[in-house]
Enzyme design. Structure first.
Site, mmCIF file in Angstrom:
data_model
loop_
_atom_site.group_PDB
_atom_site.id
_atom_site.type_symbol
_atom_site.label_atom_id
_atom_site.label_comp_id
_atom_site.label_asym_id
_atom_site.label_seq_id
_atom_site.Cartn_x
_atom_site.Cartn_y
_atom_site.Cartn_z
ATOM 1 C CE LYS A 27 43.400 39.593 -18.377
ATOM 2 N NZ LYS A 27 44.360 40.620 -18.319
ATOM 3 N NE ARG A 99 45.138 42.301 -21.927
ATOM 4 C CZ ARG A 99 45.145 43.681 -22.370
ATOM 5 N NH1 ARG A 99 43.842 44.215 -22.588
ATOM 6 N NH2 ARG A 99 46.221 44.360 -22.370
ATOM 7 N N GLY A 108 50.704 34.791 -18.052
ATOM 8 C CA GLY A 108 51.343 34.411 -19.294
ATOM 9 C C GLY A 108 51.269 33.170 -19.924
ATOM 10 C CG MET A 110 45.928 30.453 -21.477
ATOM 11 S SD MET A 110 44.278 30.342 -20.765
ATOM 12 C CE MET A 110 44.201 31.497 -19.391
ATOM 13 N NE ARG A 372 47.688 39.291 -12.012
ATOM 14 C CZ ARG A 372 48.019 38.716 -13.211
ATOM 15 N NH1 ARG A 372 47.280 38.116 -14.014
ATOM 16 N NH2 ARG A 372 49.258 38.882 -13.578
ATOM 17 C CG HIS A 490 57.640 34.771 -18.036
ATOM 18 N ND1 HIS A 490 58.572 33.670 -17.693
ATOM 19 C CD2 HIS A 490 56.313 34.260 -18.065
ATOM 20 C CE1 HIS A 490 57.676 32.569 -17.434
ATOM 21 N NE2 HIS A 490 56.490 32.927 -18.005
ATOM 22 C CB SER A 798 49.022 6.220 15.486
ATOM 23 O OG SER A 798 49.494 7.013 14.830
ATOM 24 C CB CYS A 865 52.058 8.521 12.526
ATOM 25 S SG CYS A 865 51.997 6.799 12.349
ATOM 26 C CE1 TYR A 885 49.526 11.662 16.619
ATOM 27 C CE2 TYR A 885 48.055 11.220 18.524
ATOM 28 C CZ TYR A 885 49.113 10.833 17.503
ATOM 29 O OH TYR A 885 49.460 9.347 17.608
HETATM 30 C C1 PEP Z 1 52.383 3.967 7.698
HETATM 31 O O1 PEP Z 1 52.339 2.735 7.141
HETATM 32 O O2 PEP Z 1 51.790 4.901 7.260
HETATM 33 C C2 PEP Z 1 53.524 4.332 8.736
HETATM 34 C C3 PEP Z 1 53.685 5.361 9.325
HETATM 35 O O3 PEP Z 1 54.511 3.272 8.763
HETATM 36 P P1 PEP Z 1 55.507 2.863 7.669
HETATM 37 O O4 PEP Z 1 55.607 4.256 6.698
HETATM 38 O O5 PEP Z 1 56.868 3.080 8.545
HETATM 39 O O6 PEP Z 1 55.418 1.659 7.141
#
Ligand code: PEP
Ligand code: MG
Length: 906
Positions: A27, A99, A108, A110, A372, A490, A798, A865, A885
């Protein structure tokens, strides 16, 4: 720390500027900036955020000593700017507002105090000078009330207690038989002030302070205190705002929207915060002070004619009635409107973003009180970024950086099925304050909402109006319905910020908090009854209404295409079924990064075959059972390969400990015994023998495949046969077989040998070949450390960061919930490491593994993953490691795509 602690602004000059948010708060920085670009802003000064931290470090007295000279000098400048009125001069008083203003806006959360500087003498001068005694006394009673609540601690703590000042007002109105505050006469207001002050004396044992300087210091300290109030702490937690930031304090000369019918106050957005449409819009109230608009006590009017007409249509109000009773600002005060319209355009152009502005018109003269970047829904965020890009206001990279990845989540949630909506019974209509589809059971109080949500009940929080105290309840509710308040109430502002469905200002509903009922069009609903809200139309439906999946189209799709232009990483998905694979592909997934094969074994007859396999006494028995599983598994793989035509599909071999598959209840164990021709004792003994003290560190992952090679054989066969089958149909298939939980290179070597031998057998049987890859998960710290060796065999890595986090910290994935919250509260951990990747520790191992792996195989494909693959800061980290990836659950694919593109842009 800087040596300057107070920054002045006014008369189109300023000591600070828009870039100084860290020090001046959002502000304060914007007030300075507005001055610099020539916008009319009441003069004032900002006490820095550093002083808030000092307040907590050295205490009130020391901080006052520290800043007193600067504050007094700054007040002098304000007096010079307004030319005449002086702070503390009862014969010509300068009144100020106080303010809060943190680095990130916390609407809202504070406290604010208006009309500061009034006392029994000053109010008489104000009455005489303005020629409007009612205005003077109305301002005074507001000040005593606000100051009493905020600074003197009169505000009630529990929901059952009412604000003592409201009780007094209520009684006064009741005694006089009037409904509206505006019907209170000057005399009434005078009496209210006397009663308010008596209430202060009675409750606090002290007189209401009459010295403006004493009032000011009290207010400044109260703003610092409000940084640590419960709702501000909660808001920071929800929005990941660090406590160290502190709040600034803005002290500004008052301008009055409550000086009569030529005065007004309002809030406006340069574009629609709900849909993103490029339409200047907002709400105002004639003869009112700022808090009245946001508090949702009076139903405000619209700023533009267009907005006013749309609003009237939603409320079923005719054009004649609209013009007569609810004219827009454009109609009611054309000159002030024209200036406001010009300023809003200037502010949007200057910031190149949608602005949320507050203004006051005092006796026909327009003043800007705040600007803002406006909070907006996910849909508005995407549309505004894309349209500003097309308008040439921002470039492609800026457009991408304007997307908050997590907010895309809102666009991926199911929407009402149009067919179901047609037959749904509309029970009320309110304002479409925040879009979305919400179905839940009615609750009336925030703490009930929390209690019910804890029991996994879906709730709709129904309130006459919401206040910041309702924040927790709003957070857990599916949607929010209010009887009062407009698009800037609000409820509306906070709901949009949370991405929560909200219908506000449904004036026709009757709420009875005591009876816990709501009556809509003649039907009374009790607490616990089901209703549905359509936040895009403002409709309230009876009961539950069916929903359907969202899709990526329009502005959303265009932004996603833009993301692909900049991204360096692909986004794959974690999917175990053809349907999940299709959904993810619809969201732009380029392949599967993890197919957990075990999930396929739980359905219907499969679990029986699986149990047979596990409980077999010897290899021959296991092979018999595996023969039954083979065709089922092959069928699943075919479906997934088809859904991912053209992309890589990583299939992981069986991972979990076997006891997860066997029955633990006696009845099921009996059934199994009969089916397998075993005695109950034998089955019970076999099940018990699978029990482990630390199953997560036990007989699982490739340890299964290496002790029962026939399992790996069956899975490898199912994968290769499925790949050949779909290839025959013309599908472009790229199987990647992934070995879990490898820690020692030999584990992988053995598994690879089984896979390769099986594949060769299938190729010989079928007289056809197909290319496939063998890789491993990196989820055991030893694998990360010896990655160079592992890459001699692995064709891809992975990162299984779920297990890698578990084993690096030594925190059990299944038990850490017990202490992780406490650890975060204590500041031992900043985040839950299972949610946000620990870049220092786990990330250090990952860095080492990527370097080791690529030293052996420069072209090694590396991905992630674990759950972190869909968390924006973790995705950015993966980018910096040069990964190929990230893979995440289908509904996080767009989030990861944006996060990956942003990482590349940054
Ligand atoms: C992991 O361990 O990150 C994984 C993807 O395998 P899981 O979660 O199936 O053990
Ligand atoms: Mg794992």
């Amino acid at each position: 720390m800087s040596t300057k602690n107070v920054y002045s602004f006014g008369n189109k000059t300023a000591e600070g500027d828009g870039k100084m948010r860290d020090l001046l708060g959002g502000k304060g920085a914007n007030l300075a900036e507005m001055n610099l670009i020539g916008i009319p802003v009441p003069p004032g000064f900002t006490i820095t955020t550093e002083m808030c931290n000092e307040y907590y470090r050295i205490g009130q007295d020391a901080v006052v000593q520290l800043i007193k000279p600067e504050v007094e000098a700054a007040m002098k400048q304000v007096e010079d700017a307004v030319a005449g009125p002086k702070f503390g001069d009862n014969t010509n008083p300068l009144l100020v507002s106080v303010r809060s203003g943190a680095r990130a806006s916390m609407p809202g959360m504070m406290d604010t105090i208006l009309n500061l500087g009034l006392n029994d003498a000053a109010v008489e001068t104000l009455a005489a000078k303005s020629g409007n005694p009612r205005f003077a006394w109305d301002s005074y009673r507001r000040f005593v009330q606000m100051y009493g609540d905020v600074v003197l601690g009169m505000k009630p703590v529990s929901k059952e207690d009412e604000d003592p000042f409201e009780v007094i007002i209520h009684k006064a109105k009741h005694d006089k038989g009037i409904v509206n505050d505006t019907d209170l006469t000057t005399e009434d207001l005078r009496e209210l002030v006397v009663k308010f002050k008596a209430a202060v004396k009675e409750n606090t044992g002290k007189d209401f302070p009459t010295d403006p300087w004493e009032q000011l210091w009290g207010a400044v300290m109260a703003v610092f205190d409000s940084w640590m109030n419960e709702r501000a702490i909660l808001y920071r937690k929800l929005n990941k705002i660090p406590a160290e930031w502190g709040t600034a304090v803005n002290v500004q000369a008052m301008v009055f929207g409550n000086m009569g019918n030529n005065s007004a106050t309002g809030v406006a957005f340069t574009r629609d915060a709900s849909t993103g449409e490029d339409l200047f819009n907002g709400e105002y109230l004639i003869n009112a002070q700022g808090e009245d608009v946001v508090a949702g006590i009076r139903t405000p009017q619209q700023i533009t004619i267009e907005g006013s007409r749309r609003w009237a249509a939603l409320q079923n109000i005719s054009e004649d009635v609209r013009k007569e009773q609810y004219p827009s600002l454009e109609e009611a005060m054309p000159a002030a409107y024209a200036e406001l319209n010009e300023i809003q355009q200037k502010l949007e152009n200057h910031s190149a973003d949608m602005q949320d502005i507050e203004f006051t018109i005092q006796d026909g003269k327009l003043w800007l009180l705040q600007t803002r970047n406006g909070k907006r829904t996910g849909a508005a965020m995407v549309r505004i970024a894309n349209e500003m890009l097309k308008e040439g206001m921002i470039d492609e990279k800026t457009a991408l950086l304007r997307i908050e990845p997590q907010k895309l989540d809102e666009l991926l949630h199911p929407i009402f099925d149009p067919k179901a909506v047609k037959s749904a019974k509309v029970m009320a209509k309110g304002l479409p304050a925040s879009p979305g589809a919400a179905t839940g059971r009615i609750v009336f109080f925030a703490d009930d909402a929390e209690e019910w949500a804890e029991k996994r009940e879906k709730v709709i929080l129904v309130r006459i109006e919401t206040s910041p105290e309702d924040l927790r309840g709003m957070h857990v509710a599916q949607g929010i319905l209010t009887a009062r308040g407009g698009m800037t109430s609000h409820a509306a502002v906070v709901a949009r910020g949370m991405g929560k469905c909200c219908v506000s200002g449904a004036g026709e509903i009757k709420i009875d908090y005591k009876a816990r009922t709501i009556t809509m069009r003649g039907t009374t609903y009790n607490e616990g009854d089901w209703i549905s809200l359509n936040g895009s139309t403002g409709d309230v439906y009876d009961g539950k209404v069916n929903t359907k999946d969202a899709e990526v189209s329009g502005d959303f799709a265009e932004i996603m295409t833009l993301a692909d232009k900049y991204t360096k990483m692909d986004v794959r998905t974690n999917a175990d079924t053809p349907n999940d694979a299709r959904v993810a592909r619809g969201f732009g997934a380029k392949g599967i990064g993890l197919c957990r094969t075990e999930h396929m074994f739980f359905e219907g007859v499969r679990i029986k075959a699986m149990r047979e396999m596990i409980l077999s006494k010897d290899e021959a028995g296991r092979r018999e059972a595996l023969k039954k599983l083979l065709p089922m598994q092959r069928g699943d793989f075919e479906g997934i390969f088809e859904a991912m035509d053209g992309f890589g599909v990583t299939i992981r071999l069986l991972d979990p400990p076997l006891h997860e598959f066997v029955p633990h209840q006696l009845a099921t164990q009996k059934e199994l015994a009969t089916e397998m021709g075993l005695t109950l004792d034998e089955v019970v003994a076999a099940c018990n023998s699978l029990e482990e003290f630390n199953p997560m560190l036990g007989h699982r992952g490739c340890r299964l495949g290496n002790t029962y090679p026939e399992i790996t054989e069956m899975q490898a066969r199912a994968i290769i046969e499925a790949a050949l089958n779909v290839q025959e149909k013309g599908i472009d298939v790229h199987p990647e077989i992934m070995v879990p939980l490898v820690g020692v290179i030999e584990e992988l070597k053995l598994q690879a040998q089984i896979i390769n031998e099986t594949a060769e057998k299938v190729f010989a049987e079928r007289g056809k070949r197909i290319a496939y890859k063998i890789g491993t998960m990196i989820e055991v710290p030893r694998a990360a450390v010896t990655a160079g060796k592992i890459a001699e065999v692995a064709e891809f890595f992975s990162f299984g960061t779920n297990d890698l986090t578990q084993m690096t910290f030594g925190y059990s994935r299944d038990d850490a919930g017990k202490f992780l919250k406490v650890y975060q509260d204590l500041g031992i951990l900043k985040n839950d490491p299972f949610e946000v990747l620990d870049q220092e520790g786990v990330g250090g191992l990952m860095r080492q593994a990527v370097a080791g792996g690529r030293a052996t195989k420069p072209e090694l494909k590396v991905g992630i993953c674990g759950e972190h693959g869909g968390e924006p800061s973790s995705v950015e980290f993966c980018h910096t490691l040069g990964m190929n990836y990230v893979s995440c659950s289908p509904f996080r694919v767009p989030i990861a795509r944006i996060a990956a593109a942003q990482a590349a842009v940054r």
